[in-house]
Design an enzyme around this catalytic site. Structure first.
Site, PDB file in Angstrom:
ATOM      1  N   HIS A 192     130.415  23.458 -41.713  1.00 26.81           N
ATOM      2  CA  HIS A 192     130.406  22.134 -42.578  1.00 26.81           C
ATOM      3  C   HIS A 192     129.167  21.308 -41.990  1.00 26.81           C
ATOM      4  CE1 HIS A 192     133.827  22.052 -44.869  1.00 26.81           C
ATOM      5  NE2 HIS A 192     134.707  22.534 -43.031  1.00 26.81           N
ATOM      6  N   SER A 222      99.230  20.906 -43.267  1.00 28.30           N
ATOM      7  CA  SER A 222      99.937  20.092 -44.366  1.00 28.30           C
ATOM      8  C   SER A 222      97.793  18.942 -44.698  1.00 28.30           C
ATOM      9  CB  SER A 222     100.531  18.821 -43.737  1.00 28.30           C
ATOM     10  OG  SER A 222     100.106  17.537 -44.692  1.00 28.30           O
ATOM     11  N   LYS A 243     101.661  18.188 -38.647  1.00 27.43           N
ATOM     12  CA  LYS A 243     102.038  18.818 -39.808  1.00 27.43           C
ATOM     13  C   LYS A 243     102.187  20.587 -39.822  1.00 27.43           C
ATOM     14  CE  LYS A 243     105.204  17.639 -42.057  1.00 27.43           C
ATOM     15  NZ  LYS A 243     105.161  17.456 -43.170  1.00 27.43           N
ATOM     16  N   GLU A 282     110.307  29.400 -46.706  1.00 33.70           N
ATOM     17  CA  GLU A 282     110.492  28.149 -47.803  1.00 33.70           C
ATOM     18  C   GLU A 282     110.647  29.089 -49.297  1.00 33.70           C
ATOM     19  OE1 GLU A 282     108.919  23.356 -47.252  1.00 33.70           O
ATOM     20  OE2 GLU A 282     107.956  24.836 -45.622  1.00 33.70           O
TER      21      GLU A 282
END
Ligand code: ARG
Length: 484
Positions: free
Chosen positions: A179, A300, A306, A313
């Site tokens: 979980h 970024s 960033k 991804e």
């Protein structure tokens, strides 16, 4: 079909019929009274994508022609001319000099027309006892067989990279999750080896699927077979097929082998999407379990601080298109009447893109795992210490002292609550505090409350104990080697 094609005796064939006009484009024979519009040509043509089948198409034609000659359906001179022409076409395609023409629809008609322009009437005889329906079904299978072999090698390379990384982290302890909550301590190696186990099954699925891919449709002709005395076994042997397709209608109509492949491929990307998702989480500073090398990340355009985990991804994202292709192929096949329908021309782009996407994903993930993934051992350990990950070990300790598991579970739950209220972990509760929950708790409890003690105690086949993980790594290495 020209009259000369219907003679099964090459010595008794009428002279080449000079009056047989080569149809102006593709299948537009004398049957048709008007030309195709440019839009229709574009809509109908598959050559822009099915030219990828050229190698397979030429291999199929070579084997078919050799069989036609052996069966005396065409002459040896014709065979030699066809072989010469196909070799020339192969060179032209390799050199990028082949002129692909839309008006010739697909790879098959483009090659056949070029063959005829190179070697004359012999080229026109190549299509004897064959249809594009069995031809294309054969080509895709040949192409896919090679693709499966190449993907199998890539999957093995990724397994090797995972196993190598695991072998360096057999003693690295991290929290295992259920979980997404800290559950029990595990070793990082054990976690990595879970992905190895998935990939091992993925390879098995490809190997299994390959058996059904490797059956030859050729000889089924358009749908009903052919009246020529063909020798399908000979062609199958020449092309390395394990067997011939048993029903001519089925052979030209079904693409279940492609669906099966797309399904196996989908499971690979689903597995990799889970790993990718974990890498995204783990590389976030909130977790900080791993650091991805800069070359696998981007910045970024607006936020200078960033560092984004683009590779995982994208791997996660690209799984969507592979799963989409599986769906497309299933829906394409659904409710098609027998036998071949032009719908099936739509099988190629999803299939090709599945292979291309998987090829890219496996290559970059292998790179990342082999060279771009650093484990932050201290962060993993700190996280394992934070989440009462050894609570189950305390319960098991009480069970060994004679308490029923359910009661032990309740005792530990109360101890965890106490630790929580003191803001510390279980192993930092003083002995007398623990003993308030059960008088059976003694000083030796601190052995099981350590991460090392917890992990080492899961000492059975499939468990996370370092000795077992070492054995799993050795077994995986053997398996990778033996599956080459
Ligand atoms: N380009 C076609 C395909 O990919 C080849 C088979 C065409 N057959 C036909 N009967 N029109 O499916």
């Amino acid at each position: 079909m020209p009259a000369s094609d219907t003679s099964s005796d090459p010595d008794n064939r009428p002279p080449p019929n000079a009056a047989t006009r080569v149809p102006p484009s593709g299948t537009r024979s004398g049957r048709f009274s008007e030309p195709m519009s440019a839009r229709m040509q574009r809509f109908n043509a598959s050559v822009d994508f099915d030219r990828r089948l050229a190698q397979a198409d030429i291999a199929g034609s070579r084997a078919h022609a050799a069989m036609l000659a052996a069966q005396r359906i065409i002459s040896d001179d014709d065979l030699r001319a066809i072989e010469r022409g196909l070799a020339q076409i192969e060179r032209e395609i390799e050199a990028g000099a082949f002129e692909w023409r839309h008006e010739l629809e697909d790879v098959h008609l483009n090659i056949e027309r070029r063959l005829t322009s190179l070697v004359g009437d012999a080229g026109k005889r190549l299509h004897t006892a064959r249809s594009r329906n069995d031809q294309v079904a054969t080509d895709i299978r040949l192409w896919l067989r090679d693709a499966i072999d190449a993907l199998g090698a890539q999957l093995r390379a990724l397994r090797s990279a995972l196993v190598d990384l695991a072998s360096r982290h057999v003693d690295t302890i991290m929290p295992g999750f259920t979980h997404l909550q800290v559950a029990q301590p595990i070793t990082f190696a054990h976690h990595l080896m879970a992905y190895d186990a998935m990939l091992a099954r993925d390879i098995e699925r490809f190997v299994d699927c390959r058996k059904r891919v490797n059956r030859m449709p050729l000889g089924s002709a358009a749908l009903a077979g052919t009246s020529y005395p063909i020798d399908r076994e000979r062609v199958a042997r020449a092309l390395g097929f394990e067997s011939i397709a048993g029903n001519s209608l089925d052979a030209v109509a079904d693409r279940d082998f492609a669906i099966e492949f797309a399904s196996a491929a989908s499971l690979v990307v689903v597995h990799l999407s889970r790993f990718a998702e974990e890498l995204v989480l783990w590389s976030s500073p909130r977790f900080g379990f791993v650091t991805l090398a800069d070359r696998f990340c981007t910045g970024s355009s607006i936020m200078p601080q960033k560092k984004n985990p683009d590779v995982p991804e994208l791997v996660r994202g690209k799984s969507a298109r592979v799963i989409g292709h599986l769906t497309a192929l299933l829906v394409l096949m659904k409710a098609q009447p027998l036998a071949y329908n032009k719908d099936n021309q739509e099988d190629k782009e999803p299939l090709f893109d599945t292979v291309d996407t998987l090829t890219d994903v496996l290559a970059i993930m292998t790179d990342l795992v082999a060279t771009g993934l650093a484990a932050n051992v201290e962060r993993m350990r700190a996280a394992a210490l934070e989440g009462y990950a050894t609570a189950t070990d305390l319960a098991d300790y009480l069970v060994r002292k004679g308490i029923a598991f359910r009661d032990a579970h309740e005792i530990v739950a109360r101890a965890v609550r106490e630790a929580e209220s003191r803001g510390c972990n279980l192993d930092l509760l003083p002995l007398d505090a623990l003993q308030r929950f059960s008088p059976l708790i003694e000083a030796d409890v601190f052995d099981v409350l350590t991460l090392e003690g917890s992990v080492a105690s899961r000492d059975h086949a499939g468990g996370t104990a370092p000795s077992r993980v070492r054995a799993a790594i050795a077994a995986a290495r053997d398996d990778i080697r033996s599956s080459q």
